[in-house]
Design a protein around this motif. Structure first.
Motif, PDB file in Angstrom:
ATOM      1  N   SER A 272       6.845  91.183  27.395  1.00 49.89           N
ATOM      2  CA  SER A 272       5.400  90.574  27.265  1.00 49.89           C
ATOM      3  C   SER A 272       5.516  89.471  26.275  1.00 49.89           C
ATOM      4  CB  SER A 272       4.553  91.687  26.669  1.00 49.89           C
ATOM      5  OG  SER A 272       4.165  92.487  27.598  1.00 49.89           O
ATOM      6  N   ARG A 273       6.841  89.306  25.870  1.00 49.98           N
ATOM      7  CA  ARG A 273       7.225  88.180  24.704  1.00 49.98           C
ATOM      8  C   ARG A 273       7.287  86.708  25.757  1.00 49.98           C
ATOM      9  NH1 ARG A 273       9.502  89.221  19.753  1.00 49.98           N
ATOM     10  NH2 ARG A 273       9.231  91.587  19.222  1.00 49.98           N
ATOM     11  N   PRO A 274       6.349  85.802  25.171  1.00 49.28           N
ATOM     12  CA  PRO A 274       6.593  84.643  25.821  1.00 49.28           C
ATOM     13  C   PRO A 274       7.763  83.643  25.224  1.00 49.28           C
ATOM     14  CG  PRO A 274       5.034  84.320  23.916  1.00 49.28           C
ATOM     15  CD  PRO A 274       5.678  86.004  23.922  1.00 49.28           C
ATOM     16  N   VAL A 275       8.658  83.869  25.839  1.00 50.83           N
ATOM     17  CA  VAL A 275      10.098  83.103  25.577  1.00 50.83           C
ATOM     18  C   VAL A 275      10.589  82.241  26.571  1.00 50.83           C
ATOM     19  CG1 VAL A 275      10.555  84.948  23.737  1.00 50.83           C
ATOM     20  CG2 VAL A 275      11.311  85.165  26.185  1.00 50.83           C
ATOM     21  N   LEU A 276       9.960  82.019  27.694  1.00 46.09           N
ATOM     22  CA  LEU A 276      10.452  81.470  28.880  1.00 46.09           C
ATOM     23  C   LEU A 276       9.752  79.968  28.955  1.00 46.09           C
ATOM     24  CD1 LEU A 276      10.494  84.186  31.618  1.00 46.09           C
ATOM     25  CD2 LEU A 276      12.492  83.410  30.416  1.00 46.09           C
ATOM     26  N   LYS A 277      10.644  79.099  28.745  1.00 42.63           N
ATOM     27  CA  LYS A 277       9.959  77.482  29.006  1.00 42.63           C
ATOM     28  C   LYS A 277      10.401  76.907  30.186  1.00 42.63           C
ATOM     29  CE  LYS A 277       8.908  73.605  25.802  1.00 42.63           C
ATOM     30  NZ  LYS A 277       9.492  73.056  24.526  1.00 42.63           N
ATOM     31  N   LEU A 278       9.415  77.208  31.056  1.00 39.53           N
ATOM     32  CA  LEU A 278      10.009  76.676  32.411  1.00 39.53           C
ATOM     33  C   LEU A 278      10.284  75.108  32.449  1.00 39.53           C
ATOM     34  CD1 LEU A 278       7.216  78.855  34.585  1.00 39.53           C
ATOM     35  CD2 LEU A 278       9.548  79.433  33.774  1.00 39.53           C
ATOM     36  N   LYS A 279       9.395  74.448  31.851  1.00 38.35           N
ATOM     37  CA  LYS A 279       9.845  73.004  31.999  1.00 38.35           C
ATOM     38  C   LYS A 279      11.151  72.765  31.581  1.00 38.35           C
ATOM     39  CE  LYS A 279       4.919  71.585  30.934  1.00 38.35           C
ATOM     40  NZ  LYS A 279       4.106  70.717  30.029  1.00 38.35           N
ATOM     41  N   GLU A 280      11.691  73.447  30.697  1.00 36.18           N
ATOM     42  CA  GLU A 280      13.177  73.046  30.409  1.00 36.18           C
ATOM     43  C   GLU A 280      14.207  73.598  31.261  1.00 36.18           C
ATOM     44  OE1 GLU A 280      13.661  73.870  26.199  1.00 36.18           O
ATOM     45  OE2 GLU A 280      12.331  72.337  25.481  1.00 36.18           O
ATOM     46  N   VAL A 281      14.100  74.983  31.745  1.00 37.41           N
ATOM     47  CA  VAL A 281      15.054  75.874  32.248  1.00 37.41           C
ATOM     48  C   VAL A 281      14.956  75.223  33.794  1.00 37.41           C
ATOM     49  CG1 VAL A 281      15.303  78.080  33.071  1.00 37.41           C
ATOM     50  CG2 VAL A 281      14.540  77.682  30.793  1.00 37.41           C
ATOM     51  N   ASN A 282      13.838  75.238  34.438  1.00 38.35           N
ATOM     52  CA  ASN A 282      13.563  74.922  35.794  1.00 38.35           C
ATOM     53  C   ASN A 282      12.207  74.301  36.065  1.00 38.35           C
ATOM     54  OD1 ASN A 282      14.092  74.570  38.551  1.00 38.35           O
ATOM     55  ND2 ASN A 282      13.696  76.847  39.097  1.00 38.35           N
ATOM     56  N   PRO A 283      12.255  72.656  35.920  1.00 35.85           N
ATOM     57  CA  PRO A 283      11.007  72.046  36.017  1.00 35.85           C
ATOM     58  C   PRO A 283      10.607  71.893  37.523  1.00 35.85           C
ATOM     59  CG  PRO A 283      12.879  70.656  35.482  1.00 35.85           C
ATOM     60  CD  PRO A 283      13.436  72.011  35.167  1.00 35.85           C
ATOM     61  N   LEU A 284      11.573  71.875  38.476  1.00 37.42           N
ATOM     62  CA  LEU A 284      11.199  72.053  39.792  1.00 37.42           C
ATOM     63  C   LEU A 284      10.396  72.980  40.504  1.00 37.42           C
ATOM     64  CD1 LEU A 284      14.725  70.482  41.134  1.00 37.42           C
ATOM     65  CD2 LEU A 284      12.486  68.929  40.583  1.00 37.42           C
ATOM     66  N   LEU A 285      10.395  74.098  39.497  1.00 36.30           N
ATOM     67  CA  LEU A 285       9.597  75.329  40.128  1.00 36.30           C
ATOM     68  C   LEU A 285       8.370  75.045  40.385  1.00 36.30           C
ATOM     69  CD1 LEU A 285      10.509  78.295  40.779  1.00 36.30           C
ATOM     70  CD2 LEU A 285       9.655  78.984  38.413  1.00 36.30           C
ATOM     71  N   PHE A 286       7.693  74.093  39.482  1.00 38.10           N
ATOM     72  CA  PHE A 286       6.155  73.607  39.686  1.00 38.10           C
ATOM     73  C   PHE A 286       6.166  73.175  40.948  1.00 38.10           C
ATOM     74  CE2 PHE A 286       6.582  74.385  35.196  1.00 38.10           C
ATOM     75  CZ  PHE A 286       5.548  75.105  34.773  1.00 38.10           C
ATOM     76  N   ASN A 287       7.180  72.398  41.757  1.00 38.34           N
ATOM     77  CA  ASN A 287       6.782  71.667  43.020  1.00 38.34           C
ATOM     78  C   ASN A 287       6.751  72.643  44.120  1.00 38.34           C
ATOM     79  OD1 ASN A 287       6.983  69.482  41.420  1.00 38.34           O
ATOM     80  ND2 ASN A 287       9.344  69.140  41.794  1.00 38.34           N
ATOM     81  N   PHE A 288       7.358  73.892  43.878  1.00 36.77           N
ATOM     82  CA  PHE A 288       7.156  74.873  45.074  1.00 36.77           C
ATOM     83  C   PHE A 288       6.523  76.033  45.066  1.00 36.77           C
ATOM     84  CE2 PHE A 288      11.393  72.716  44.712  1.00 36.77           C
ATOM     85  CZ  PHE A 288      11.798  72.356  46.136  1.00 36.77           C
ATOM     86  N   VAL A 289       5.805  76.314  43.835  1.00 29.69           N
ATOM     87  CA  VAL A 289       4.855  77.331  43.674  1.00 29.69           C
ATOM     88  C   VAL A 289       3.671  76.634  43.179  1.00 29.69           C
ATOM     89  CG1 VAL A 289       4.329  79.539  42.141  1.00 29.69           C
ATOM     90  CG2 VAL A 289       6.927  78.912  42.803  1.00 29.69           C
ATOM     91  N   GLU A 290       2.792  76.926  44.270  1.00 25.92           N
ATOM     92  CA  GLU A 290       1.263  76.144  43.815  1.00 25.92           C
ATOM     93  C   GLU A 290       0.340  77.057  42.648  1.00 25.92           C
ATOM     94  OE1 GLU A 290      -0.703  76.120  47.224  1.00 25.92           O
ATOM     95  OE2 GLU A 290       0.700  74.665  48.330  1.00 25.92           O
ATOM     96  N   GLU A 291       0.875  78.366  42.653  1.00 25.47           N
ATOM     97  CA  GLU A 291       0.010  79.226  41.571  1.00 25.47           C
ATOM     98  C   GLU A 291       0.365  78.698  40.284  1.00 25.47           C
ATOM     99  OE1 GLU A 291       1.969  80.266  44.167  1.00 25.47           O
ATOM    100  OE2 GLU A 291       0.521  81.442  45.580  1.00 25.47           O
TER     101      GLU A 291
END
Length: 433
Positions: A272-291
């Protein structure tokens, strides 16, 4: 003659508790030590210890204080009982009765070796804060020795930080510090997928307890943890399964993988800890996951609604922002995620709950509260339409002055923002005398 009488009285007063011979000349006022294993009938000398022990009421509380010799005698009786079980005919009634009596003897031995009343309620060891458990019927497993904890007869403890469970007798053998301290000092995930270093780099020893292991299972089977990539023995790796954060971020994969016990507890505390910054780790994930794109837009809108609630008396009294108390980071930023957030996104649960909260927030600002409505904007480019708010889907916000316009008007107008131009003009006007 007088010497013989004294000797007889001495032997009667110090009778062996395992001696089943009947004493007939015992004086009525003679104090005799109570027998630990009373009996009623004579048996052969080879079966005396076993029979005497089996005749005892093993569920009764011990009378007086037991010493080391009592425990040793009980151990001897248990060994005799085990030997007799092997000698008796298989599946016979007598063998079944003897097995039941053996269980009673072991329960009694455990009660003598591990008395509950001598154990403290709280113990601190290697940053673990162990609290004595009072549950007697719940079946648990010791994390140290991998044996079952029999709460009815055994004292056991649970760490209030990492939920490490163990027998009272196993506490002094613990070598692993509390995982809660690691979460407090190092709140970050291993973001490489199964970073294996090889069993030879581990010197063919368990990564946690350093016991010898091998791939052939001699002397102990080497089990790999999918989170750390290291190998562990069967006592430190129970083939538990958990969702691995690295596989979620890089592959959007939520299939549980086998992890060791320490990794299982660490992932449970970190979920439950917010430690994942998706924009830095894998920004391309937003191109494939619409949710993910939908959740990001909802979070951005909520951050734009937050200033309205902080200056609205009705919103503060209604405590609207507390609807996100389980995900406090949603009202602080829009780029940090917890592993639980990503799991709920994949199942669609987060999208439904966040959309409902977004609707409640927007209804308060645009319909229910007159003070919040008064903080709306009118498009200064077309000067038409309804009152605009920065979280409306058909609006655009000026990055300089935060003015709100219709999206079509903002992009069709090639001039500067009217509000920015007006504010700049005011700065350059001379002050009146």
């Amino acid at each position: 003659m007088e010497y013989d009488e004294r000797l007889a009285r001495f032997r009667q007063g110090h009778a062996n508790p395992f001696d089943r011979s009947e004493v007939t000349d015992r004086p009525c006022n003679q104090k005799v030590r109570p027998e630990l294993f009373p009996s009623d009938t004579k048996t052969q000398s080879s079966e005396r210890p076993m029979d005497l022990g089996l005749a005892e009421d093993h569920f009764s509380r011990p009378v007086g204080s037991f010493v080391a010799s009592d425990i040793e005698q009980l151990k001897q009786t248990i060994e005799e009982c085990k030997r007799l079980i092997l000698e008796l005919p298989e599946h016979s009634e007598r063998q079944k009765d003897t097995v039941v009596k053996l269980i009673h003897l072991r329960l009694k031995l455990q009660e003598l070796k591990d008395p509950e009343e001598d154990e403290p309620n709280l113990r601190v060891l290697l940053e673990h804060r162990f609290s004595k458990e009072k549950s007697k019927s719940v079946k648990q497993t010791c994390d140290k020795c991998s044996a079952i904890i029999w709460g009815l007869i055994q004292t056991w403890y649970t760490c209030t930080g990492c939920y490490y469970r163990c027998h009272s007798k196993c506490m002094n053998l613990i070598t692993k510090p509390c995982v809660r301290s690691k979460v407090s000092h190092q709140s970050e995930y291993e973001l490489n997928i199964c970073p294996e270093i090889g069993l030879d780099r581990q010197d063919y020893r368990c990564a946690e307890c350093r016991s010898p292991i091998s791939l052939r299972g001699v002397p102990s089977e080497a089990r790999q943890c999918d989170y750390t990539g290291q190998y562990y023995c069967g006592s430190c790796h129970w083939n538990d399964a958990a969702i691995v954060p690295a596989r979620v971020i890089h592959n959007w994969e939520f299939e549980p993988r086998k992890v060791c016990r320490s990794s299982l507890r660490y992932l449970a505390l970190m979920i439950s800890r917010p430690v994942l910054k998706l924009k830095e780790v894998n920004p391309l994930l937003f191109n494939f996951v619409e949710e993910l794109v939908e959740i990001r837009k909802l979070r951005q809108d909520i951050l734009l609604m937050k200033p309205y609630f902080l200056t609205c008396k009705e919103a503060m009294e209604a405590r609207l922002l507390l609807q996100l108390q389980d995900r406090q980071h949603f009202v602080e930023n829009d780029d940090m995620y917890s592993l639980q957030d990503l799991i709920d996104i994949s199942t669609g649960r987060l999208s439904c709950s966040l959309t409902e909260i977004h609707t409640v927030f927007a209804k308060h600002i645009k319909l229910d509260c007159e003070r919040c409505q008064a903080k709306g904007f009118v498009c200064e480019l077309c000067k038409e339409g309804d009152i605009l708010f920065p979280f409306d889907s058909h609006t655009s916000v000026c990055q300089e002055c935060s003015a709100v316009f219709h999206r079509d008007c903002y992009y069709d107008n090639s001039t500067t923002c009217p509000r920015c131009a007006r504010l700049t003009e005011r700065k350059h006007e001379p002050l009146d005398p």
